[in-house]
Design a protein around this motif. Structure first.
Motif, short mmCIF file in Angstrom:
data_model
loop_
_atom_site.label_atom_id
_atom_site.label_comp_id
_atom_site.label_asym_id
_atom_site.label_seq_id
_atom_site.Cartn_x
_atom_site.Cartn_y
_atom_site.Cartn_z
N ILE A 1 0.84 -1.20 0.00
CA ILE A 1 0.00 0.00 0.00
C ILE A 1 0.87 1.25 0.00
N LEU A 2 2.17 1.03 0.27
CA LEU A 2 3.11 2.14 0.35
C LEU A 2 3.42 2.73 -1.03
N THR A 3 3.24 1.92 -2.07
CA THR A 3 3.66 2.33 -3.41
C THR A 3 3.07 3.67 -3.83
N GLY A 4 1.78 3.82 -3.60
CA GLY A 4 1.10 5.06 -3.99
C GLY A 4 1.67 6.27 -3.28
N ARG A 5 1.98 6.07 -2.02
CA ARG A 5 2.50 7.15 -1.19
C ARG A 5 3.86 7.63 -1.71
N ILE A 6 4.70 6.68 -2.10
CA ILE A 6 6.05 7.02 -2.53
C ILE A 6 6.02 7.93 -3.75
N PHE A 7 5.08 7.65 -4.67
CA PHE A 7 5.03 8.43 -5.91
C PHE A 7 4.09 9.64 -5.80
N ALA A 8 3.34 9.73 -4.68
CA ALA A 8 2.30 10.77 -4.59
C ALA A 8 2.90 12.17 -4.61
N ASP A 9 2.24 13.02 -5.34
CA ASP A 9 2.74 14.38 -5.55
C ASP A 9 2.50 15.28 -4.31
N ASP A 10 1.49 14.90 -3.47
CA ASP A 10 1.12 15.74 -2.31
C ASP A 10 2.33 16.02 -1.42
N ASP A 11 3.10 14.93 -1.14
CA ASP A 11 4.24 15.07 -0.24
C ASP A 11 5.24 16.10 -0.78
N LEU B 1 14.21 14.86 -1.90
CA LEU B 1 14.10 14.20 -3.21
C LEU B 1 15.05 13.00 -3.30
N ARG B 2 16.29 13.20 -2.80
CA ARG B 2 17.29 12.12 -2.84
C ARG B 2 16.79 10.90 -2.05
N ASP B 3 16.30 11.20 -0.82
CA ASP B 3 15.83 10.10 0.04
C ASP B 3 14.65 9.37 -0.60
N ARG B 4 13.73 10.17 -1.16
CA ARG B 4 12.54 9.58 -1.76
C ARG B 4 12.92 8.71 -2.97
N THR B 5 13.91 9.18 -3.73
CA THR B 5 14.37 8.41 -4.90
C THR B 5 14.92 7.05 -4.46
N ILE B 6 15.74 7.08 -3.39
CA ILE B 6 16.32 5.82 -2.89
C ILE B 6 15.22 4.87 -2.44
N VAL B 7 14.25 5.41 -1.69
CA VAL B 7 13.16 4.56 -1.19
C VAL B 7 12.34 3.99 -2.36
N ALA B 8 12.06 4.86 -3.36
CA ALA B 8 11.27 4.42 -4.52
C ALA B 8 11.99 3.29 -5.26
N LEU B 9 13.31 3.43 -5.45
CA LEU B 9 14.07 2.40 -6.17
C LEU B 9 14.09 1.10 -5.37
N MET B 10 14.23 1.23 -4.05
CA MET B 10 14.24 0.03 -3.21
C MET B 10 12.89 -0.68 -3.26
N GLN C 1 11.91 2.32 -12.82
CA GLN C 1 13.22 2.54 -12.18
C GLN C 1 14.09 3.48 -13.01
N ILE C 2 14.06 3.26 -14.31
CA ILE C 2 14.83 4.15 -15.20
C ILE C 2 14.31 5.58 -15.08
N PHE C 3 12.99 5.70 -15.10
CA PHE C 3 12.38 7.03 -15.04
C PHE C 3 12.63 7.71 -13.70
N VAL C 4 12.57 6.92 -12.62
CA VAL C 4 12.84 7.48 -11.28
C VAL C 4 14.27 8.01 -11.22
N ARG C 5 15.19 7.25 -11.79
CA ARG C 5 16.60 7.69 -11.81
C ARG C 5 16.77 8.97 -12.61
#
Lengths: 184, 237
Positions: free
Chosen positions: A50-60, A77-86, A135-139
């Motif tokens: 359920i976390l997936t939506g939160r990671i990409f959500a624009d609100d934060d 942004l750096r932290d969020r990128t790392i968490v999203a990739l993980m 993953q490519i796009f997040v990077r």
């Protein structure tokens, strides 16, 4: 001469592919990363993320942009990128585990259906492709911009899926109609 | 072969060892013919090669049987794909024959025919290897070695036959050396992996769903759909 080159390539590829296969294929218990969980129940226990939506959500990001300094925004942004990739890695791994356990069970089932297997393999492959694309796009663009590409991927995957289902249904009805005519 | 007789596993892989026996006997008889009646040797050689290719298909059948015997589900799917490959090849042969009117001789010469048949063998062998990897089928050293050795032999044979066909007489001098290279490579692989009897171990899969395939595939599909849905649906802006 071009034909000769093609045959040389075919011969070389056969030999190379089988040497590679011989070296790579291992005893499944020892080396396969998906074999870590040996119990199917253990894998099924894991709930979807359920976390997936939160990671990409624009609100934060909107909140961070309004309340944080420039430096902290970058850090955020750096932290969020790392968490999203993980998280995407984890989803890939989880999907791999599900398929691994499916295959190791299904290989013994006498009533195995090729159509069901192909459908599962296609679903798994499309999931992997989506994960890699994200993953490519997040990077490249960060996790919040990735939400847009995720939406596009979703639509494309849905359309492809509906198209293939419609094609399968049409094929089935054609086969059924053919069988009906033969019976008459 | 000596090790197989000594270790009493010659009859565990009957077709494979019959093939090796055939190759040994045909090489000896070929040498005798070459010495006594050299003019007759080419016809004799190509006839033996075609028989060898035919027995090669039986070796692939034995590999298939040994690999998939404990796994009927995987065997069913792999069998269908292998049959489909053979049907496609046969269709192409018949189509070519009807288009060019070559019903009696499907290829221009025996070397071409052998090359086509070897490529089909390679396709079958690679398909088996792919299914082994996909269904995580545990293989013993013997079977893995059989696949590797025969695959190497096929790959190098395709190269050798192609060079022979396209370079013609200028290639004849090194032809014999290349032929021994491909067979020696296979023999080295077989010697190393079939020195002792090491059969495949049969692993039992998960039992949570027993052998209820319908329930298993439905559950897998649901899990994958949940993962996919979660990944793609939620982030819509």
């Amino acid at each position: 001469m071009s034909h000769l080159l093609i045959y040389l390539e075919i011969g070389g590829s056969i030999a190379f592919a089988l040497i590679w296969w011989f070296v790579k294929v291992q005893a499944p218990r020892a080396s396969n990363p998906y074999a870590v969980h040996t119990s199917l129940a253990e894998v099924l226990e894991h709930r979807p993320y359920i976390l997936t939506g939160r990671i990409f959500a624009d609100d934060d990001w909107q909140v961070a942009r309004a309340s944080l300094s420039r430096k902290d925004q970058k850090q955020f942004l750096r932290d969020r990128t790392i968490v999203a990739l993980m998280l995407l890695d984890e989803i890939r791994f989880r999907a791999g585990q599900i398929m691994y356990l499916h295959r190791t069970t299904a290989r013994e089932a006498v009533e195995l259906k090729s159509s069901a297997e192909m459908k599962l393999a296609a679903t798994y492959a499309s999931l992997l492709v989506c994960c890699v694309a994200l993953q490519i796009f997040v990077r490249l663009r960060g996790p919040f911009a990735a939400s847009q590409i995720a939406a596009r991927l979703s639509r494309a995957a849905d359309n492809l899926w509906l198209g293939s289902e419609a094609f399968r249904a049409r094929l089935n009805s054609m086969v059924a109609a053919g069988a009906d005519t033969t019976n008459r | 072969m000596y090790r197989a007789v000594q270790g009493r596993f010659f009859f565990k892989y009957p077709v494979f060892y019959s093939y090796l026996t055939y190759v040994l006997l045909s090489s000896l008889s070929g040498f005798a013919i070459y010495t006594l009646k050299p003019a007759f040797y080419p016809t004799f050689y190509w006839s033996l090669q075609l028989v060898s290719v035919t027995i090669g298909y039986c070796v692939i059948w034995e590999i298939f049987r040994q690999v998939f015997h404990p796994y009927p589900g995987a065997a069913r799917l792999a069998g269908k794909v292998l049959a489909a490959i053979l049907v496609i090849v046969l269709c192409k042969v018949f189509l070519n024959a009807s288009l060019h009117g070559r019903w009696v001789a499907p290829a221009r010469n025996p070397a071409d025919l052998e090359r086509y048949l070897r490529i089909v063998q390679a396709a079958l062998l690679l398909t088996i290897a792919w299914f082994v990897t996909y269904y995580v089928i545990p293989l013993g050293r013997n079977i893995k070695g059989m696949i590797l050795g025969y695959g190497l032999f096929i790959g190098l044979s395709v190269i050798q036959l192609a060079l022979g066909a396209f370079l013609g007489n200028s290639f004849q001098k090194i032809w014999s050396h290349l032929a021994s290279v491909s067979y020696s490579a296979a023999l080295v692989a077989w010697c190393a992996t079939l020195w002792t009897y090491q059969p495949s171990e049969s692993l039992q899969g998960e039992t949570a769903f027993g052998h209820d395939y319908e329930r298993l595939s439905a559950r897998t599909a649901t899990m994958l759909a949940q993962l996919r849905g979660n990944l793609l649906r939620t982030p819509r802006p």
